[in-house]
Design an enzyme around this catalytic site. Structure first.
Site, PDB file in Angstrom:
ATOM      1  N   ARG A   1       4.853   2.028  -0.449  1.00  0.00           N
ATOM      2  CA  ARG A   1       6.244   1.701  -0.750  1.00  0.00           C
ATOM      3  C   ARG A   1       7.042   1.580   0.530  1.00  0.00           C
ATOM      4  NH1 ARG A   1      10.137   5.363  -0.536  1.00  0.00           N
ATOM      5  NH2 ARG A   1       9.602   7.464   0.018  1.00  0.00           N
ATOM      6  N   LEU A   2       8.177   1.001   0.385  1.00  0.00           N
ATOM      7  CA  LEU A   2       9.171   0.952   1.450  1.00  0.00           C
ATOM      8  C   LEU A   2      10.459   1.498   0.854  1.00  0.00           C
ATOM      9  CD1 LEU A   2       8.566  -2.634   2.932  1.00  0.00           C
ATOM     10  CD2 LEU A   2       7.851  -0.449   3.916  1.00  0.00           C
ATOM     11  N   ASP A   3      11.236   2.187   1.660  1.00  0.00           N
ATOM     12  CA  ASP A   3      12.509   2.723   1.193  1.00  0.00           C
ATOM     13  C   ASP A   3      13.421   1.585   0.730  1.00  0.00           C
ATOM     14  OD1 ASP A   3      11.753   5.324   1.749  1.00  0.00           O
ATOM     15  OD2 ASP A   3      12.648   5.312   3.752  1.00  0.00           O
ATOM     16  N   LYS A   4      14.362   1.926  -0.105  1.00  0.00           N
ATOM     17  CA  LYS A   4      15.281   0.951  -0.680  1.00  0.00           C
ATOM     18  C   LYS A   4      15.932   0.080   0.390  1.00  0.00           C
ATOM     19  CE  LYS A   4      19.622   0.634  -3.222  1.00  0.00           C
ATOM     20  NZ  LYS A   4      20.717   1.371  -3.835  1.00  0.00           N
TER      21      LYS A   4
ATOM     22  N   THR B   1      14.885  -0.654   3.351  1.00  0.00           N
ATOM     23  CA  THR B   1      13.952  -1.207   4.325  1.00  0.00           C
ATOM     24  C   THR B   1      13.420  -2.554   3.851  1.00  0.00           C
ATOM     25  OG1 THR B   1      13.277   1.021   4.963  1.00  0.00           O
ATOM     26  CG2 THR B   1      11.791  -0.764   5.566  1.00  0.00           C
TER      27      THR B   1
END
Length: 164
Positions: free
Chosen positions: A137-140, A142
């Site tokens: 995942r990637l942070d919101k 990012t």
């Protein structure tokens, strides 16, 4: 929607004397060792038609091992039209350019309109892959490329590669 898994293989000389879970991992590399182990303990694996529920059971060359299991769909998420910037796709993977502001997984603060919801809309078959094929995942906030597996064998391979 569950997916039925039926696998069969003959134990080779090179696998003789190994634990059942180890042998299955080599015979069926498309599935994770933990998944194979859970199928064994759940009674979904037979050796020469006998149900074996102990992963440590040793295998004998020439034995027929069979798996008759299901991959259960996880929590149901709604497919929703979410614009996806797909930079590459083939039958096994999608590579998506995730923009800032897009949440990857539904959660308390963002129950819908996530990347996962968009993936299920784009390819309904992703409902058969745990977490709709999302392997990282990637942070919101990012932006970046994300790899998504389109099937369980691809997911297993990608997770293994990421761990290495």
């Amino acid at each position: 929607m569950n997916k039925s898994i039926e696998l069969e293989a003959i134990v080779t000389e090179s696998l003789a004397g190994k634990r059942l879970d180890q042998a299955l991992a080599e015979l069926f590399p498309d599935y994770s060792r933990s998944r194979l182990k859970s199928w064994i303990t759940d009674g979904k694996v037979t050796v020469d038609t006998k149900v074996i529920e102990k992963p440590r059971e040793k295998v004998v060359a020439g034995s027929l091992v069979a798996v008759d299991a299901e991959i259960e769909s996880e929590e149901r998420h709604e497919a929703q039209l979410v614009e996806l910037d797909i930079v590459y796709e083939d039958e096994d993977i999608l590579v998506i350019n995730k923009p800032a502001g897009l949440v990857v997984h539904p959660g308390a603060g963002a129950p819908d309109r996530t990347l996962l919801n968009g993936l299920l809309h784009y390819d309904p078959q992703l409902d058969l892959v745990p977490r709709a094929g999302i392997i990282h995942r990637l942070d919101k906030d990012t932006t970046g490329l994300m790899v998504v597996a389109r099937n369980v064998p691809a997911q297993t391979q990608l997770v293994s590669m990421m761990q290495a």
